[in-house]
Each structure stands twice: as C-alpha cells, then as structure tokens.
Design a protein around this motif. Structure first.
Motif, PDB file in Angstrom:
ATOM      1  N   LYS A  56       0.808  -1.225   0.000  1.00 42.28           N
ATOM      2  CA  LYS A  56       0.000   0.000   0.000  1.00 42.28           C
ATOM      3  C   LYS A  56       0.844   1.281   0.000  1.00 42.28           C
ATOM      4  O   LYS A  56       0.486   2.282   0.631  1.00 42.28           O
ATOM      5  CB  LYS A  56      -0.958   0.026   1.202  1.00 42.28           C
ATOM      6  CG  LYS A  56      -1.793  -1.229   1.382  1.00 42.28           C
ATOM      7  CD  LYS A  56      -2.697  -1.500   0.188  1.00 42.28           C
ATOM      8  CE  LYS A  56      -3.556  -2.737   0.412  1.00 42.28           C
ATOM      9  NZ  LYS A  56      -4.380  -3.089  -0.771  1.00 42.28           N
ATOM     10  N   MET A  57       1.960   1.263  -0.695  1.00 41.31           N
ATOM     11  CA  MET A  57       2.749   2.483  -0.826  1.00 41.31           C
ATOM     12  C   MET A  57       1.935   3.508  -1.610  1.00 41.31           C
ATOM     13  O   MET A  57       1.308   3.173  -2.616  1.00 41.31           O
ATOM     14  CB  MET A  57       4.057   2.198  -1.586  1.00 41.31           C
ATOM     15  CG  MET A  57       4.927   3.423  -1.839  1.00 41.31           C
ATOM     16  SD  MET A  57       6.426   3.047  -2.792  1.00 41.31           S
ATOM     17  CE  MET A  57       7.337   2.091  -1.588  1.00 41.31           C
ATOM     18  N   PRO A  58       1.876   4.773  -1.161  1.00 37.20           N
ATOM     19  CA  PRO A  58       1.131   5.793  -1.918  1.00 37.20           C
ATOM     20  C   PRO A  58       1.619   5.847  -3.368  1.00 37.20           C
ATOM     21  O   PRO A  58       2.834   5.849  -3.616  1.00 37.20           O
ATOM     22  CB  PRO A  58       1.459   7.087  -1.171  1.00 37.20           C
ATOM     23  CG  PRO A  58       1.766   6.645   0.217  1.00 37.20           C
ATOM     24  CD  PRO A  58       2.463   5.321   0.073  1.00 37.20           C
ATOM     25  N   TYR A  59       0.661   5.908  -4.298  1.00 39.36           N
ATOM     26  CA  TYR A  59       1.047   5.806  -5.709  1.00 39.36           C
ATOM     27  C   TYR A  59       1.958   6.940  -6.144  1.00 39.36           C
ATOM     28  O   TYR A  59       2.853   6.729  -6.965  1.00 39.36           O
ATOM     29  CB  TYR A  59      -0.202   5.772  -6.596  1.00 39.36           C
ATOM     30  CG  TYR A  59       0.167   5.596  -8.054  1.00 39.36           C
ATOM     31  CD1 TYR A  59       0.687   4.390  -8.516  1.00 39.36           C
ATOM     32  CD2 TYR A  59       0.027   6.648  -8.968  1.00 39.36           C
ATOM     33  CE1 TYR A  59       1.043   4.223  -9.842  1.00 39.36           C
ATOM     34  CE2 TYR A  59       0.387   6.489 -10.289  1.00 39.36           C
ATOM     35  CZ  TYR A  59       0.888   5.281 -10.724  1.00 39.36           C
ATOM     36  OH  TYR A  59       1.257   5.126 -12.038  1.00 39.36           O
ATOM     37  N   TRP A  60       1.783   8.152  -5.600  1.00 41.57           N
ATOM     38  CA  TRP A  60       2.613   9.266  -6.045  1.00 41.57           C
ATOM     39  C   TRP A  60       4.076   9.039  -5.671  1.00 41.57           C
ATOM     40  O   TRP A  60       4.980   9.398  -6.433  1.00 41.57           O
ATOM     41  CB  TRP A  60       2.091  10.585  -5.470  1.00 41.57           C
ATOM     42  CG  TRP A  60       2.257  10.761  -3.989  1.00 41.57           C
ATOM     43  CD1 TRP A  60       1.353  10.431  -3.020  1.00 41.57           C
ATOM     44  CD2 TRP A  60       3.397  11.299  -3.311  1.00 41.57           C
ATOM     45  NE1 TRP A  60       1.846  10.736  -1.774  1.00 41.57           N
ATOM     46  CE2 TRP A  60       3.099  11.278  -1.910  1.00 41.57           C
ATOM     47  CE3 TRP A  60       4.612  11.811  -3.717  1.00 41.57           C
ATOM     48  CZ2 TRP A  60       3.995  11.733  -0.947  1.00 41.57           C
ATOM     49  CZ3 TRP A  60       5.514  12.260  -2.765  1.00 41.57           C
ATOM     50  CH2 TRP A  60       5.204  12.222  -1.394  1.00 41.57           C
ATOM     51  N   LYS A  61       4.313   8.426  -4.513  1.00 38.65           N
ATOM     52  CA  LYS A  61       5.683   8.104  -4.126  1.00 38.65           C
ATOM     53  C   LYS A  61       6.251   7.033  -5.051  1.00 38.65           C
ATOM     54  O   LYS A  61       7.398   7.112  -5.501  1.00 38.65           O
ATOM     55  CB  LYS A  61       5.728   7.607  -2.676  1.00 38.65           C
ATOM     56  CG  LYS A  61       5.502   8.681  -1.632  1.00 38.65           C
ATOM     57  CD  LYS A  61       5.723   8.111  -0.240  1.00 38.65           C
ATOM     58  CE  LYS A  61       5.593   9.206   0.822  1.00 38.65           C
ATOM     59  NZ  LYS A  61       5.855   8.664   2.187  1.00 38.65           N
ATOM     60  N   PHE A  62       5.430   6.017  -5.288  1.00 36.34           N
ATOM     61  CA  PHE A  62       5.863   4.941  -6.177  1.00 36.34           C
ATOM     62  C   PHE A  62       6.179   5.474  -7.566  1.00 36.34           C
ATOM     63  O   PHE A  62       7.190   5.111  -8.171  1.00 36.34           O
ATOM     64  CB  PHE A  62       4.764   3.870  -6.269  1.00 36.34           C
ATOM     65  CG  PHE A  62       5.001   2.868  -7.367  1.00 36.34           C
ATOM     66  CD1 PHE A  62       5.896   1.827  -7.188  1.00 36.34           C
ATOM     67  CD2 PHE A  62       4.334   2.992  -8.585  1.00 36.34           C
ATOM     68  CE1 PHE A  62       6.127   0.913  -8.219  1.00 36.34           C
ATOM     69  CE2 PHE A  62       4.555   2.088  -9.608  1.00 36.34           C
ATOM     70  CZ  PHE A  62       5.454   1.035  -9.421  1.00 36.34           C
TER      71      PHE A  62
END
Length: 217
Positions: free
Chosen positions: A134-140
């Motif tokens: 569940k890493m935030p997509y913007w960080k990914f």
C-alpha cells in the motif's frame, strides 16, 4: 536460440516494440532477462541497425508502464498473491525472497523501487510489492519514473557511447558486453539468494523459538 540472437533476428522496426515488451513484462513481475535484451539492442544501435534514442525511449516506457501495472496487480492481490506465486514458483517468489524484498522496502521506502531497478531479482518484485504494501502511488510513481529513466536510458546510452568509441573491435565487444551483463545479473541474483537464505533461516529460528515459548506460557 538465446534471447540476444532472437532480438538480432527480428526486423529493426520490431526491435523497439520487443525491447519495450521484454522490459515491461520483467517489470510487471515476470522473470525475463531484461538487462541482456537491453544491452543487445544497444549494441545493435552501435552498428546503426536501430536508433539509440528509440531503444532508450521504448525501454524507459516499458519499465515505467510494466512497474505501474505490477503495482496495480499487487495492490489488488495483496500479500496472498505472493503466497500463491510462492507455491507455484518457489525459485522466484518463495517466502525467503519475499522476506528479503520486504526488508528492503521497510529500510528504503520508496527508494527501494528506484534501487530495485538495478538489482535483477528485486526488479521483478518492486512494482507488485509496492502495491501490496500500500505504498502511496505518487511516491511509487516518482521512484518508478526516476529508476526507469536512469536504468534503461543510462544503460542504453552508456553501451552506445562505449561501443562507438571502440567500433573497430565491435565484434569482440559484443561478446564482452553480453558477458558482462550476464555476470552482473548472476552476481545480483547470487547476492539476493544469499540474503534470502539468511532471512529464511532467521524466520525459521524465530518461529521455532515462538513454538517452544508457547507451551511454557
């Protein structure tokens, strides 16, 4: 037929799509020799068969898109997805491999996606595992784009520049370049396997200790 010979046998216009597809599938989570394919296409660019900019662009696109799809699959499937894959493909998705990759994410966060681009086994985990955790997509996305550009674009241009500088010995260099790519890939795999084995042994020891402590309580 080895993948390098296969890539060299297809029409030049198909090389771009093929490189994007191979790297995209590897980034998606399917273990394929993306590095060898990329070096092969870059050497073809040195010979003038294809454009280095075209190879770099397709490789970058494949890396970013493949990782993004892998992220979506991992976010929907979660950890049960890795457990299922581990039962079917223990050599690539076993519990010890997952434990090692997960530790990298816990230590580096979003930058595990960036650095994972340069490590053969971690490269297939980065997208799906980031989604499962569940890493935030913007960080990914930031780490994914940076990693794709630096790894795919950098590898292509580096091989192209070096190849051009020693073009008279290109026939010999092609084998050296492919050999180096294989060595790097095998070394990365060996390091990851050692770490995975240690993580697995630690997990078993902790489980055994917990099992002995339970009756005492």
């Amino acid at each position: 037929m080895h993948i390098d010979a296969w890539i060299e046998s297809v029409p030049p216009t198909a090389v771009y799509a093929l490189i994007g597809l191979i790297i995209g599938l590897e980034s998606l989570g399917i273990p394929l020799p993306g590095e060898i394919a990329l070096v092969t296409a870059s050497l073809m660019a040195v010979k003038g068969v294809v454009s280095p900019w075209g190879v770099a662009a397709c490789a970058i696109a494949g890396a970013i898109i493949g990782d993004s799809i892998g992220y979506s699959i991992g976010r929907k499937g979660g950890k049960p997805l890795f457990e299922k894959l581990g039962r079917k493909f223990p050599k690539h998705f076993g519990p010890s491999h997952l434990a090692t990759a997960e530790r990298s994410f816990q230590k580096w966060g979003m930058w595990a996606v960036f650095f994972g681009r340069f490590i053969a086994l971690l490269r297939i985990f980065a997208g799906p595992l980031a989604g499962a955790l569940k890493m935030p997509y913007w960080k990914f996305l930031i780490a994914n784009v940076l990693g794709g550009v630096v790894w795919a674009g950098g590898t292509t241009l580096l091989v192209y520049k070096v190849g051009k500088s020693i073009e008279p010995w290109l026939a010999r260099f092609s084998y050296v370049g492919l050999g180096a790519a294989v060595v790097v890939g095998l070394t990365s795999a060996w390091v990851m396997k050692r770490r995975a084995a240690k993580a697995h042994a630690k997990m078993e020891a902790e489980e055994a200790a917990a099992g002995q402590a339970a009756p005492a309580e």
